[in-house]
Design a protein around this motif. Structure first.
Motif, short mmCIF file in Angstrom:
data_model
loop_
_atom_site.label_atom_id
_atom_site.label_comp_id
_atom_site.label_asym_id
_atom_site.label_seq_id
_atom_site.Cartn_x
_atom_site.Cartn_y
_atom_site.Cartn_z
N TRP A 280 0.65 -1.59 0.30
CA TRP A 280 -0.02 0.48 -0.14
C TRP A 280 1.30 1.35 -0.12
O TRP A 280 2.16 1.42 0.98
CB TRP A 280 -0.95 -0.07 1.13
CG TRP A 280 -2.04 -1.01 1.14
CD1 TRP A 280 -2.27 -2.03 1.92
CD2 TRP A 280 -3.56 -0.75 0.46
NE1 TRP A 280 -3.33 -2.55 1.31
CE2 TRP A 280 -3.53 -2.11 0.43
CE3 TRP A 280 -3.73 0.03 -0.48
CZ2 TRP A 280 -4.71 -2.16 0.13
CZ3 TRP A 280 -4.89 0.19 -0.82
CH2 TRP A 280 -5.87 -1.22 -0.91
N HIS B 159 0.77 4.99 -0.42
CA HIS B 159 -0.38 6.51 0.57
C HIS B 159 0.49 7.90 -0.29
O HIS B 159 1.80 8.41 -0.50
CB HIS B 159 -0.06 6.95 2.06
CG HIS B 159 -0.77 8.44 1.81
ND1 HIS B 159 -0.09 9.30 2.69
CD2 HIS B 159 -1.96 7.81 1.92
CE1 HIS B 159 -1.41 10.06 2.75
NE2 HIS B 159 -2.76 9.34 2.34
N ASP C 158 -7.93 11.47 -5.36
CA ASP C 158 -7.47 9.88 -6.06
C ASP C 158 -7.80 9.30 -7.70
O ASP C 158 -6.99 9.05 -7.99
CB ASP C 158 -8.91 9.41 -5.35
CG ASP C 158 -8.70 9.63 -3.93
OD1 ASP C 158 -6.84 9.41 -3.66
OD2 ASP C 158 -9.24 9.62 -3.42
N ASP D 62 -6.93 1.26 -6.86
CA ASP D 62 -7.11 2.39 -6.48
C ASP D 62 -7.09 1.88 -5.21
O ASP D 62 -8.06 1.17 -4.82
CB ASP D 62 -8.15 3.52 -6.91
CG ASP D 62 -8.89 2.61 -7.41
OD1 ASP D 62 -9.46 1.20 -7.82
OD2 ASP D 62 -10.64 3.51 -7.60
N GLY D 63 -7.07 3.28 -3.80
CA GLY D 63 -7.25 2.36 -2.31
C GLY D 63 -8.78 2.58 -2.18
O GLY D 63 -9.19 1.51 -1.41
N GLY E 54 -9.27 4.58 2.12
CA GLY E 54 -7.89 4.56 1.21
C GLY E 54 -8.24 5.02 0.28
O GLY E 54 -7.16 5.21 -0.97
N TYR F 251 -4.23 5.83 -1.57
CA TYR F 251 -3.67 5.17 -1.66
C TYR F 251 -3.69 4.58 -3.32
O TYR F 251 -4.61 4.49 -3.69
CB TYR F 251 -4.02 3.97 -0.18
CG TYR F 251 -3.39 4.72 1.01
CD1 TYR F 251 -2.51 4.38 1.20
CD2 TYR F 251 -4.38 5.24 1.90
CE1 TYR F 251 -1.68 3.89 2.71
CE2 TYR F 251 -4.32 5.17 2.99
CZ TYR F 251 -2.56 5.06 3.72
OH TYR F 251 -2.23 4.82 4.74
N ARG G 257 -2.85 0.02 -4.36
CA ARG G 257 -2.18 -1.04 -3.97
C ARG G 257 -1.55 -2.07 -4.94
O ARG G 257 -2.38 -1.18 -5.83
CB ARG G 257 -3.40 -2.13 -3.51
CG ARG G 257 -2.81 -3.34 -3.31
CD ARG G 257 -4.16 -3.77 -2.59
NE ARG G 257 -4.14 -4.61 -3.96
CZ ARG G 257 -5.16 -5.44 -4.03
NH1 ARG G 257 -6.19 -5.98 -2.60
NH2 ARG G 257 -5.84 -6.59 -5.49
#
Length: 87
Positions: A18, A20, A28, A45-46, A53, A56, A58
């Motif tokens: 993850w 940030h 986002d 996408d978080g 999320g 963030y 992933r």
């Protein structure tokens, strides 16, 4: 070390990292667009994973080291080009 403004959550027996990107100051949607269009990499996408999320992404690192390194190099080069004030 090349992206000091990107925070990484600690890994605990997983191949999912993850990342940030809150320090970039973009939303986002713009973050995902940047990764695809500028860095030429696809990350998850978080916000898709629920509240908390935001900002963030992933990254799946269950790949040969050379592929993971290339993705990180592409990300770094794109960020240096588009966010030079962060370097």
């Amino acid at each position: 070390e090349k992206l000091p403004f990107v925070r990484i959550t600690s890994l605990e027996a997983t191949y999912l990292v993850w990342l940030h990107f809150g320090a970039l100051g973009i939303d986002d949607e713009a973050l995902m667009k940047f990764m695809v269009q500028e860095a030429k990499i696809g990350l998850n996408d978080g916000p898709r994973f629920g509240p908390g999320g935001e900002q963030y992404l992933r990254m799946n690192i269950a790949a040969p080291r050379a592929i993971v390194r290339k993705a990180l190099e592409q990300m770094t080069a794109a960020m240096e080009r588009c966010f030079p004030e962060k370097f």
